[in-house]
Scaffold this motif. Sequence first.
Motif, PDB file in Angstrom:
ATOM      1  N   HIS A 292     -35.688  55.378  22.870  1.00 42.93           N
ATOM      2  CA  HIS A 292     -34.415  55.770  22.131  1.00 42.93           C
ATOM      3  C   HIS A 292     -34.337  57.300  22.279  1.00 42.93           C
ATOM      4  O   HIS A 292     -35.367  57.823  21.241  1.00 42.93           O
TER       5      HIS A 292
ATOM      6  N   PRO B 185     -36.239  63.755  18.168  1.00 39.53           N
ATOM      7  CA  PRO B 185     -35.242  63.024  18.710  1.00 39.53           C
ATOM      8  C   PRO B 185     -35.680  61.891  19.369  1.00 39.53           C
ATOM      9  O   PRO B 185     -34.675  61.048  19.879  1.00 39.53           O
TER      10      PRO B 185
ATOM     11  N   PHE C 133     -27.069  57.767  20.818  1.00 41.43           N
ATOM     12  CA  PHE C 133     -28.548  57.372  21.606  1.00 41.43           C
ATOM     13  C   PHE C 133     -28.366  57.082  22.637  1.00 41.43           C
ATOM     14  O   PHE C 133     -27.299  56.230  23.028  1.00 41.43           O
TER      15      PHE C 133
ATOM     16  N   GLU D 168     -26.171  62.871  15.905  1.00 41.67           N
ATOM     17  CA  GLU D 168     -26.100  61.879  14.894  1.00 41.67           C
ATOM     18  C   GLU D 168     -25.395  60.802  15.358  1.00 41.67           C
ATOM     19  O   GLU D 168     -24.066  60.795  15.445  1.00 41.67           O
TER      20      GLU D 168
ATOM     21  N   ASP E  43     -41.455  56.166  15.342  1.00 46.62           N
ATOM     22  CA  ASP E  43     -39.721  56.692  14.885  1.00 46.62           C
ATOM     23  C   ASP E  43     -40.132  57.901  13.836  1.00 46.62           C
ATOM     24  O   ASP E  43     -40.270  57.509  12.661  1.00 46.62           O
ATOM     25  N   ASN E  44     -39.737  59.024  14.308  1.00 41.11           N
ATOM     26  CA  ASN E  44     -39.726  59.994  13.139  1.00 41.11           C
ATOM     27  C   ASN E  44     -38.477  60.926  13.436  1.00 41.11           C
ATOM     28  O   ASN E  44     -38.491  61.813  13.790  1.00 41.11           O
ATOM     29  N   ALA E  45     -37.330  60.228  12.984  1.00 42.61           N
ATOM     30  CA  ALA E  45     -35.962  60.918  13.077  1.00 42.61           C
ATOM     31  C   ALA E  45     -35.784  62.164  12.846  1.00 42.61           C
ATOM     32  O   ALA E  45     -35.046  63.162  13.290  1.00 42.61           O
ATOM     33  N   ASP E  46     -36.444  62.452  11.753  1.00 43.35           N
ATOM     34  CA  ASP E  46     -36.028  63.803  10.996  1.00 43.35           C
ATOM     35  C   ASP E  46     -36.736  64.872  11.700  1.00 43.35           C
ATOM     36  O   ASP E  46     -35.994  66.089  11.771  1.00 43.35           O
TER      37      ASP E  46
ATOM     38  N   ARG F 159     -32.043  60.332  20.701  1.00 42.61           N
ATOM     39  CA  ARG F 159     -30.878  60.671  19.909  1.00 42.61           C
ATOM     40  C   ARG F 159     -30.306  62.080  20.530  1.00 42.61           C
ATOM     41  O   ARG F 159     -30.834  63.106  20.414  1.00 42.61           O
TER      42      ARG F 159
ATOM     43  N   SER G 119     -37.528  57.830  19.846  1.00 43.33           N
ATOM     44  CA  SER G 119     -38.255  57.092  19.192  1.00 43.33           C
ATOM     45  C   SER G 119     -38.601  55.767  20.232  1.00 43.33           C
ATOM     46  O   SER G 119     -38.101  55.795  21.028  1.00 43.33           O
TER      47      SER G 119
END
Length: 165
Positions: A117, A83, A125, A122, A77-80, A119, A85
């Motif tokens: 998942h 998109p 998902f 914001e 998970d590297n949401a920053d 994204r 994970s």
Amino acid sequence: VGFVAAGGRYAQRQNVDAIAAKGIEAAIDVYLGAVAMRARYAYTDATVRASGTAAALNGKVPAQIARHIASATLRYDNADAFPISGEVTVRYAGAQNEDDLGLLRLADAVTADAAVHLRLREGLFVDLRGENLFDALVPASISSGGIVERAQPRTIWLGLRLDFR
């Protein structure tokens, strides 16, 4: 509560004196930036203490108690920066007795689950999730006729998720 013989092929639920259970659980979580690893293990040593009409159960392992249960999960998970994970989990449940006398045995089982998942924006998902991906036979019970009822077969979900955090 255990199944106590009530004559012939019949049994009835009755209280037993106690179930003595001891064991150990271990867990470890490792975080390496966007990657997380999780491992869990539980060992259970349980024995029925019974007397009187339930004496036949004394010293037996309670029904449907696996001695060993374990799982391992790898998550990204590297949401920053990205998109997408996801995670992959492998689970093990040891063999267990189906009945109180230990005459019917449910085999051990290994299953694998995964989820991705995406994204979209914001808090919005698309989730794709699968359980028991290799469609392993996970025995849940055995009927008096010998028919094995299985736990959840391979199951795939696709969904839209709103996250209001």
